[in-house]
Design an enzyme around this catalytic site. Structure first.
Site, PDB file in Angstrom:
ATOM      1  CG  ASP A 167      33.114  72.615 100.575  1.00 49.55           C
ATOM      2  OD1 ASP A 167      33.199  71.442 100.907  1.00 49.55           O
ATOM      3  OD2 ASP A 167      32.061  73.270 100.610  1.00 49.55           O
ATOM      4  CG  MET A 177      36.064  66.712 109.983  1.00 48.83           C
ATOM      5  SD  MET A 177      34.305  66.474 109.725  1.00 48.83           S
ATOM      6  CE  MET A 177      34.131  64.712 109.979  1.00 48.83           C
ATOM      7  CE  LYS A 184      31.223  72.119 106.418  1.00 46.03           C
ATOM      8  NZ  LYS A 184      31.447  70.729 106.810  1.00 46.03           N
TER       9      LYS A 184
HETATM   10  N1  SAH Z   1      35.732  64.995 101.899  1.00 48.54           N
HETATM   11  C1  SAH Z   1      37.019  65.269 102.491  1.00 48.54           C
HETATM   12  C2  SAH Z   1      36.946  65.310 103.994  1.00 48.54           C
HETATM   13  C3  SAH Z   1      36.026  66.381 104.536  1.00 48.54           C
HETATM   14  S1  SAH Z   1      36.046  66.488 106.281  1.00 48.54           S
HETATM   15  C4  SAH Z   1      38.035  64.244 101.998  1.00 48.54           C
HETATM   16  O1  SAH Z   1      37.653  63.228 101.409  1.00 48.54           O
HETATM   17  O2  SAH Z   1      39.236  64.474 102.166  1.00 48.54           O
HETATM   18  C5  SAH Z   1      37.295  67.688 106.531  1.00 48.54           C
HETATM   19  C6  SAH Z   1      38.505  67.071 107.150  1.00 48.54           C
HETATM   20  O3  SAH Z   1      39.310  66.451 106.170  1.00 48.54           O
HETATM   21  C7  SAH Z   1      39.435  68.056 107.821  1.00 48.54           C
HETATM   22  O4  SAH Z   1      38.975  68.373 109.110  1.00 48.54           O
HETATM   23  C8  SAH Z   1      40.727  67.269 107.872  1.00 48.54           C
HETATM   24  O5  SAH Z   1      40.710  66.318 108.915  1.00 48.54           O
HETATM   25  C9  SAH Z   1      40.659  66.499 106.573  1.00 48.54           C
HETATM   26  N2  SAH Z   1      41.457  67.121 105.502  1.00 48.54           N
HETATM   27  C10 SAH Z   1      40.981  67.628 104.345  1.00 48.54           C
HETATM   28  N3  SAH Z   1      42.002  68.053 103.570  1.00 48.54           N
HETATM   29  C11 SAH Z   1      43.139  67.798 104.249  1.00 48.54           C
HETATM   30  C12 SAH Z   1      44.532  67.983 103.977  1.00 48.54           C
HETATM   31  N4  SAH Z   1      44.946  68.535 102.821  1.00 48.54           N
HETATM   32  N5  SAH Z   1      45.426  67.589 104.912  1.00 48.54           N
HETATM   33  C13 SAH Z   1      45.018  67.021 106.070  1.00 48.54           C
HETATM   34  N6  SAH Z   1      43.723  66.825 106.378  1.00 48.54           N
HETATM   35  C14 SAH Z   1      42.797  67.200 105.487  1.00 48.54           C
END
Ligand code: SAH
Length: 244
Positions: A34, A170, A56
């Site tokens: 991803d 998100m 994405k």
């Molecule tokens: N599976 C992932 C989340 C996927 S949805 C998890 O457990 O972290 C994607 C969202 O995750 C993004 O829109 C954002 O809100 C958040 N996100 C992922 N990585 C991030 C990071 N390093 N810092 C802040 N938000 C993050």
């Protein structure tokens, strides 16, 4: 017989990868990854490992989920060790459940390797504990993808009146609507909120404000970002450690 490892890549800091993820990445014949998975992780793989990008871009899918499911399946017919690498944890808004179901229906063996979710670790790197004795006895992780002005919401907004911590993933594009909605359900306009961008990486940005001024303060913050709402945000003042 081949196996698919639905693997959490952690939130960004490469050292937040689990030992189990590290092992399967080293043994992988193909890694399907991803945008949110740190690309540095790919360098841990063996020579000749194939890489397939299905990420994405700004919420716009390069590949629809159905095609991602099928890509994983096709790779499982071709390779022994298939790693599906996903940002954070594969089952926290990662659609990992859909991918696992697709494989199960086709008789493909799979394993889930949980990862450190951004929902907890980005606040931690910002010096914000999602729970704290006497301040927040629980935390919720909520999708901010759905517009709060939507009529038939799946989100129980009325339950969010308490001081328990809410982490919206998100959510940056809906920041204005989310803060308005929280005021609408009765939170004071000076209620603490933080936006954390690129959490746990060297580019981490943390913006702290109130429901009233956060939109203005966070207007130039890049994605990926999440929103933390709650009294725990105030603890950052004392507990911030990563930037210092
Ligand atoms: N599976 C992932 C989340 C996927 S949805 C998890 O457990 O972290 C994607 C969202 O995750 C993004 O829109 C954002 O809100 C958040 N996100 C992922 N990585 C991030 C990071 N390093 N810092 C802040 N938000 C993050």
């Amino acid at each position: 017989m081949s196996k698919v490892y639905l693997t959490g890549a952690g939130p960004g800091d490469i050292e937040l990868l689990t030992l189990k993820a590290y092992r399967v990445i080293k043994e992988a014949d193909v890694i399907i990854y991803d945008r949110l998975a740190n690309p540095e992780i790919l360098k841990m793989s063996k020579n000749g490992c194939e890489f397939v990008y299905v990420g994405k871009e700004d919420g716009r899918h390069i590949m629809p989920q159905d095609d991602i499911n099928e890509t994983i399946y096709q790779n499982s017919l071709k390779y022994e060790n298939v790693v599906r690498l996903k940002g954070g944890d594969p089952f926290v808004f990662g659609r990992g459940g859909e991918e696992a179901a697709y494989l199960q229906e086709r008789g493909v063996r799979f394993e889930i390797i949980p990862g450190i979710t951004s929902a907890v670790s980005a606040p931690a790197y910002a010096g914000i504990p999602v729970t704290h004795r006497g301040i927040a006895a629980s935390f919720r992780v909520v999708t901010g993808h759905e517009s709060p002005s939507k009529k038939t919401s799946q989100i129980p907004w009325e339950n969010y009146k308490t001081d328990d911590t809410i982490v919206f993933l998100m959510s940056l594009h809906n920041l204005s609507k989310i803060s308005k909605k929280l005021i609408e359900i009765g939170k004071p306009s000076n209620y603490p909120i933080a936006v954390i961008s690129k959490g746990t990486t060297k580019d981490q940005i943390v913006v702290v404000g109130t429901l009233e001024d956060i939109v203005d303060k966070a207007k130039d913050v890049p994605t990926p970002a999440l929103i933390v709402v709650g009294q725990v945000v105030k603890l950052r003042e004392q507990l911030k450690w990563f930037e210092t």
